[in-house]
Design an enzyme around this catalytic site. Sequence first.
Site, PDB file in Angstrom:
ATOM      1  N   GLU A 198      -5.909  -6.373   3.977  1.00 44.25           N
ATOM      2  CA  GLU A 198      -6.032  -7.592   3.154  1.00 44.25           C
ATOM      3  C   GLU A 198      -7.258  -7.532   2.248  1.00 44.25           C
ATOM      4  OE1 GLU A 198      -4.103  -9.893   2.212  1.00 44.25           O
ATOM      5  OE2 GLU A 198      -2.709  -8.728   3.426  1.00 44.25           O
ATOM      6  N   GLY A 258       3.010  -3.320   8.326  1.00 46.95           N
ATOM      7  CA  GLY A 258       3.283  -3.640   9.727  1.00 46.95           C
ATOM      8  C   GLY A 258       4.763  -3.909   9.926  1.00 46.95           C
ATOM      9  N   THR A 275       0.830  -1.218   0.000  1.00 46.36           N
ATOM     10  CA  THR A 275       0.000   0.000   0.000  1.00 46.36           C
ATOM     11  C   THR A 275       0.861   1.264   0.000  1.00 46.36           C
ATOM     12  OG1 THR A 275      -1.591  -1.247   1.261  1.00 46.36           O
ATOM     13  CG2 THR A 275      -1.886   1.126   1.250  1.00 46.36           C
TER      14      THR A 275
HETATM   15  C1  LIG Z   1      -4.334  -1.966  10.492  1.00 47.15           C
HETATM   16  C2  LIG Z   1      -3.892  -1.973   9.056  1.00 47.15           C
HETATM   17  C3  LIG Z   1      -2.762  -2.705   8.691  1.00 47.15           C
HETATM   18  C4  LIG Z   1      -2.305  -2.692   7.373  1.00 47.15           C
HETATM   19  N1  LIG Z   1      -1.180  -3.399   7.056  1.00 47.15           N
HETATM   20  C5  LIG Z   1      -0.680  -3.324   5.782  1.00 47.15           C
HETATM   21  C6  LIG Z   1       0.548  -3.992   5.433  1.00 47.15           C
HETATM   22  O1  LIG Z   1       1.165  -4.649   6.260  1.00 47.15           O
HETATM   23  N2  LIG Z   1       1.044  -3.864   4.163  1.00 47.15           N
HETATM   24  C7  LIG Z   1       0.382  -3.112   3.228  1.00 47.15           C
HETATM   25  O2  LIG Z   1       0.875  -3.026   2.104  1.00 47.15           O
HETATM   26  N3  LIG Z   1      -0.793  -2.499   3.518  1.00 47.15           N
HETATM   27  C8  LIG Z   1      -1.339  -2.583   4.767  1.00 47.15           C
HETATM   28  N4  LIG Z   1      -2.517  -1.942   5.082  1.00 47.15           N
HETATM   29  C9  LIG Z   1      -3.192  -1.168   4.062  1.00 47.15           C
HETATM   30  C10 LIG Z   1      -4.464  -1.818   3.584  1.00 47.15           C
HETATM   31  O3  LIG Z   1      -4.176  -2.952   2.827  1.00 47.15           O
HETATM   32  C11 LIG Z   1      -5.290  -0.776   2.813  1.00 47.15           C
HETATM   33  O4  LIG Z   1      -5.673   0.217   3.751  1.00 47.15           O
HETATM   34  C12 LIG Z   1      -6.504  -1.396   2.166  1.00 47.15           C
HETATM   35  O5  LIG Z   1      -6.133  -2.197   1.075  1.00 47.15           O
HETATM   36  C13 LIG Z   1      -7.504  -0.335   1.670  1.00 47.15           C
HETATM   37  O6  LIG Z   1      -6.891   0.565   0.817  1.00 47.15           O
HETATM   38  P1  LIG Z   1      -6.974   2.142   1.081  1.00 47.15           P
HETATM   39  O7  LIG Z   1      -6.591   2.418   2.482  1.00 47.15           O
HETATM   40  O8  LIG Z   1      -6.214   2.793  -0.008  1.00 47.15           O
HETATM   41  O9  LIG Z   1      -8.509   2.505   0.952  1.00 47.15           O
HETATM   42  P2  LIG Z   1      -9.237   2.983  -0.366  1.00 47.15           P
HETATM   43  O10 LIG Z   1      -9.001   1.985  -1.434  1.00 47.15           O
HETATM   44  O11 LIG Z   1      -8.889   4.392  -0.660  1.00 47.15           O
HETATM   45  O12 LIG Z   1     -10.746   2.876   0.120  1.00 47.15           O
HETATM   46  C14 LIG Z   1     -11.482   4.000   0.651  1.00 47.15           C
HETATM   47  C15 LIG Z   1     -12.967   3.806   0.280  1.00 47.15           C
HETATM   48  O13 LIG Z   1     -13.085   3.776  -1.138  1.00 47.15           O
HETATM   49  C16 LIG Z   1     -13.830   2.636  -1.532  1.00 47.15           C
HETATM   50  N5  LIG Z   1     -13.341   2.134  -2.823  1.00 47.15           N
HETATM   51  C17 LIG Z   1     -12.062   2.047  -3.262  1.00 47.15           C
HETATM   52  N6  LIG Z   1     -12.033   1.478  -4.477  1.00 47.15           N
HETATM   53  C18 LIG Z   1     -13.294   1.165  -4.807  1.00 47.15           C
HETATM   54  C19 LIG Z   1     -13.919   0.535  -5.926  1.00 47.15           C
HETATM   55  N7  LIG Z   1     -13.196   0.064  -6.945  1.00 47.15           N
HETATM   56  N8  LIG Z   1     -15.261   0.401  -5.924  1.00 47.15           N
HETATM   57  C20 LIG Z   1     -15.995   0.832  -4.886  1.00 47.15           C
HETATM   58  N9  LIG Z   1     -15.464   1.418  -3.794  1.00 47.15           N
HETATM   59  C21 LIG Z   1     -14.134   1.588  -3.757  1.00 47.15           C
HETATM   60  C22 LIG Z   1     -13.622   1.608  -0.426  1.00 47.15           C
HETATM   61  O14 LIG Z   1     -14.705   0.696  -0.388  1.00 47.15           O
HETATM   62  C23 LIG Z   1     -13.564   2.489   0.817  1.00 47.15           C
HETATM   63  O15 LIG Z   1     -14.866   2.725   1.277  1.00 47.15           O
HETATM   64  C24 LIG Z   1      -2.996  -1.944   6.399  1.00 47.15           C
HETATM   65  C25 LIG Z   1      -4.153  -1.233   6.754  1.00 47.15           C
HETATM   66  C26 LIG Z   1      -4.596  -1.240   8.063  1.00 47.15           C
HETATM   67  C27 LIG Z   1      -5.838  -0.462   8.427  1.00 47.15           C
END
Ligand SMILES: Cc1cc2nc3c(=O)[nH]c(=O)nc-3n(C[C@H](O)[C@H](O)[C@H](O)COP(=O)(O)OP(=O)(O)OC[C@H]3O[C@@H](n4cnc5c(N)ncnc54)[C@H](O)[C@@H]3O)c2cc1C
Length: 673
Positions: A441, A196, A157
């Site tokens: 995930e 993480g 991410t």
């Molecule tokens: C506690 C925690 C640990 C994590 N650990 C890791 C890690 O170890 N390594 C790593 O790489 N990442 C990690 N992450 C990141 C995590 O994988 C991402 O936060 C997750 O994939 C969501 O992506 P985003 O944050 O960009 O949200 P976004 O994709 O920006 O989502 C925001 C909103 O937009 C909506 N949305 C996005 N795309 C679409 C679509 N195509 N259609 C409809 N709605 C959509 C979603 O449903 C959501 O409501 C972690 C996150 C958390 C919270």
Amino acid sequence: MEVKIRQVVNEDLLRERQKCTFDKEELTNLLDGGSDKTQSRRELTEFFISDKSLKDDVPPEYLSHKEKYEEAVRKSCLILKKIKDWESQSNNGGSAELFQSILGGMLGSAMLSDGVPFALHHVMFIPAVLGQGTLKQQAYWVSRAWNVEIMCTYAQTELGHGTFIRGLETTAHYDPRTEEFILHSPTLTSYKWWPGGLGHTANYALVMAQLYTNGQCHGIHPFIVQLRDEDTHMPLPGIKIGEIGAKLGMNATNNGYLGFDHVRIPRDHMLMKHAQVLKVDGTYIKSLSDKLTYGTMIFVRVSLIKGVAVSNLAKAVTIATRYSAVRRQSEMKPGEREPQIIDYKTQQHKIFPNLATAIAMTITSNWLWNVYSDVTSQLEAGNLDSLPELHAMSCCLKALCTFEAARGIEECRKSCGGHGYMTCSKLPTVYGLVTAAETYEGENTVLYLQTARYLMKLWHQVKSGEKMPYTAKYLESGLPSKSIPWKNTLTNLVEGFNHVAAGLIQTASDSLDRLVASGKSPEHAWNESSLRLVQCAEAHSRAFLVMIFSDYVTNVKVSPPLKTILTRLCELFAVSNLLRNLGHFLMYSSTRASDVDGLLQWQESLLADIRPNAVSIVDSFDICDEILDSPLGSYDGNVYERLLEEANKSPLNAEPVNVSFYKYLKPFLKSNM
Ligand SMILES: Cc1cc2nc3c(=O)[nH]c(=O)nc-3n(C[C@H](O)[C@H](O)[C@H](O)COP(=O)(O)OP(=O)(O)OC[C@H]3O[C@@H](n4cnc5c(N)ncnc54)[C@H](O)[C@@H]3O)c2cc1C
């Protein structure tokens, strides 16, 4: 005030246990998957929880952010060392599952309640190298990681993109002159954000970046990048790294950020089991199938259903059930003794369906784990046929189980009234761990939409007479006739859930067709229809849970009393889910408005059936006090003594008068304002 914890078990809890109608050990063995597994789980638990150095001197909530992290690293090192000790003892072999159960499961969260900074090393890095590295790369990196010579994380991410992986901006350009890749972060939004252990723990990361060779972009590929010096732990030149700061929960996991300034790594640090870059001229050889990299993602989703969703919901339900048996409040009838709150029907409705959900999810996660193992062996043999079905199921089940667990934990918290809001109840911590899994995930909405895409394809296939895979067999029977009367039976419930899923799939498909026919592009039609698409994927997974649970209770070989309990729990799981989604049942199944009162009565009688055994069912989850770590949920039910004991641990209670009195309060009170 000093408190003494009574050695005796609370009388109400004692009475509850005397009412038990089944063999608790039999249920424990069943949930563990056999008496041998129960025994080894207990031995493993005892091995860790008996170690005094893994206990907290000060409850973690009273530590600063920095202290929480430092304590988590201290304990993580001890835990890894103990895992090695455990492995070297006779009969205790080492396995990825062992690390998974300790670091990612109930035992891990008992020792490190606010997250494990080393978790990604075992849970993501090693599986990813095994899934995507050549044999030579596996031999080198996995052995270094397995022996903990290096500490690794998984960095995908970025600040600007999480869900949309193709939109990631980190680049890896191949330089054939030096046979190296150059990792670079061209923008602020390309900084890695979230991994993480990335902040201050890992010295290597598996980094997902856009691969460029000979000026051409080939999309996202995995690269192992050294981040810190192996001796000094100082960030290497060109690496900009830090921690992202405090979060709702999981504050010890050391989630980090990472930017690259033209960082060079050797060519063989790109994982090349599937796609390759040739040494001499940077020729790119494409992977035979994009789907081959799905394995790691599926593995992690499958494991987190059990390790995070099931285990934390089971903890919350255990706390809420025992507390509700001990707690007495109000009068049901004036003049009568205050009842145990577990006797209020609304309280039973808050807790018992979640008890049933924890069991439904355990059975489903075991099924998913077995399918995952089968499909992985098929993949090794080059057969990809079952991958789309497994991928679709792992997406929607991860989404549904994490959602249901978080919703259920919050309901359990509220069922404990004010005391459930105390951090020491552990309900807030448990909620923090689970709601995070609704996002990481694969964000849940996005995962449902992936399953929906698969379901739309199946819907077209079934209409043209094709056979359906096991998890969508119900689509072959078509939609129900409203003229068939509804019956309150488990078989009818299973059918009803299938009809709702089929009806919602059809509605979503019709909406897509209608919008495209009206001139919308398929992509915009998809977005316009996405509420329906998410609903159909959710209904598909709910129908699957009901079917698996029902098949299980029908076929499982257990004693008659236990069979009765499991059947009642399965019925309650299905009926309470039906009533929460009643509109869909009235629209798509043979349920009619006139059936609703009968369904409500069925739910009421199921709650009454489960009531006498509720405490014994949660006892069978066999979560010891050290793991539960909650004054509200302890086995002996001495809730009030334990609450006061916890309150006395507050650092504010270490002195009778706080310094702020002399500095601020006293001058203020005496100022005659
Ligand atoms: C506690 C925690 C640990 C994590 N650990 C890791 C890690 O170890 N390594 C790593 O790489 N990442 C990690 N992450 C990141 C995590 O994988 C991402 O936060 C997750 O994939 C969501 O992506 P985003 O944050 O960009 O949200 P976004 O994709 O920006 O989502 C925001 C909103 O937009 C909506 N949305 C996005 N795309 C679409 C679509 N195509 N259609 C409809 N709605 C959509 C979603 O449903 C959501 O409501 C972690 C996150 C958390 C919270």
